[in-house]
Write an enzyme that holds these catalytic residues in place. Structure first.
Site, PDB file in Angstrom:
ATOM      1  N   SER A  16      46.739 -22.693  54.089  1.00  0.00           N
ATOM      2  CA  SER A  16      45.517 -22.177  54.708  1.00  0.00           C
ATOM      3  C   SER A  16      45.470 -20.654  54.744  1.00  0.00           C
ATOM      4  O   SER A  16      44.466 -20.042  54.376  1.00  0.00           O
ATOM      5  CB  SER A  16      45.369 -22.733  56.127  1.00  0.00           C
ATOM      6  N   LYS A  65      47.408 -32.686  65.750  1.00  0.00           N
ATOM      7  CA  LYS A  65      46.087 -33.203  65.388  1.00  0.00           C
ATOM      8  C   LYS A  65      45.543 -34.173  66.429  1.00  0.00           C
ATOM      9  O   LYS A  65      44.330 -34.342  66.550  1.00  0.00           O
ATOM     10  CB  LYS A  65      46.121 -33.855  64.005  1.00  0.00           C
ATOM     11  N   GLY A 230      47.364 -33.426  45.951  1.00  0.00           N
ATOM     12  CA  GLY A 230      46.539 -33.140  47.116  1.00  0.00           C
ATOM     13  C   GLY A 230      45.886 -31.770  47.150  1.00  0.00           C
ATOM     14  O   GLY A 230      45.261 -31.421  48.160  1.00  0.00           O
TER      15      GLY A 230
END
Length: 250
Positions: A16, A65, A230
């Site tokens: 990220s 999460k 991915g």
């Protein structure tokens, strides 16, 4: 300066941060910063955004999460169904904070998988049952693809790896690895499945992106299967996060 960031614990290599900082540079976005925030406890996370008004959003990774759900004021339909959040938008409404939670992992997985699906991909095997797998389950149900969960213990899935026979692998033409097995630096490891039953009609999808080609994908490719890592899923979810933070999506 607006602030964005990733929370999780521990935080090592981050897709990220590299992705967003490159995006900001390439698109001449100068009023936003993105950084890593290793947060072990949710109380520390709450203090982070409450004490700094520059924060407008976060990505969330393991193990938070689901831990973060108690702090969220509103969940998107996907996040509510999956019961996990990987993207948070922070709004300030007349002095009070309002947190919206989203699951863009589901979007990233769906739209990286869809173009690869063929008529034979009616049933699937999902390897693993951790946080990342929840978004995969959600999308497979949405797409009408029935699936069995393969786990180390019977309590956590439909099948254990020991129960996964060559016939079951041959029958299920879509196999998705949601486990961390094969992630860098353990690049020679692969889920223990009967690879000899994989053929040209199979599609093997690995949520791992580092290494680019895992041992799982390599063994599938050697037997003629179509393979996908991915990386695109991450890019798609990252762009969806950016749209959410910028108010383009609600």
């Amino acid at each position: 300066m607006k602030k964005l960031g990733l929370i999780g614990f521990p935080l090592g290599h981050s897709f990220s941060k590299k992705y967003y900082l490159n995006k900001f540079e390439q698109e001449s976005i100068v009023d936003v910063d993105y950084d890593l925030y290793p947060v072990e406890n949710m109380s520390d996370f709450k203090a982070l955004y409450q004490n700094d008004k520059e924060f407008c959003g976060f990505n969330v990774t393991i193990p938070h999460k689901r831990n973060v759900l108690d702090l969220i004021d509103e969940l998107s339909p996907e996040a509510q169904a999956i019961h996990a959040v990987n993207c948070i938008k922070i709004e300030r409404r007349t002095g009070s904070l309002y947190l919206k939670g989203f699951n863009t992992d589901a979007y990233g997985f769906e739209f990286s998988l869809r173009p690869l699906l063929q008529e034979q991909h009616q049933t699937a095997l999902v390897l693993g049952n951790g946080g990342a797998a929840q978004a995969v389950y959600y999308i497979l149900k949405k797409l009408g693809i029935s699936f069995k969960i393969v786990s180390r213990t019977k309590e956590n899935g439909d099948l254990t790896y020991e129960e996964l026979t060559p016939a079951i692998v041959a029958e299920n033409k879509l196999i998705i690895n949601c486990s961390p097995v094969g992630t860098f630096p353990n690049i020679n490891e692969a889920p223990q499945i009967p690879y000899e039953s994989i053929g040209i009609d199979h599609l093997l999808y690995d949520l791992i992106y580092n290494p680019e080609e895992t041992a799982f994908l390599r063994q599938g490719k050697a037997r003629g299967a179509q393979t996908k890592n991915g990386y695109e899923m991450l890019v798609l979810q990252a762009e969806k996060n950016w749209q959410i933070w910028n108010g383009e999506l609600e």
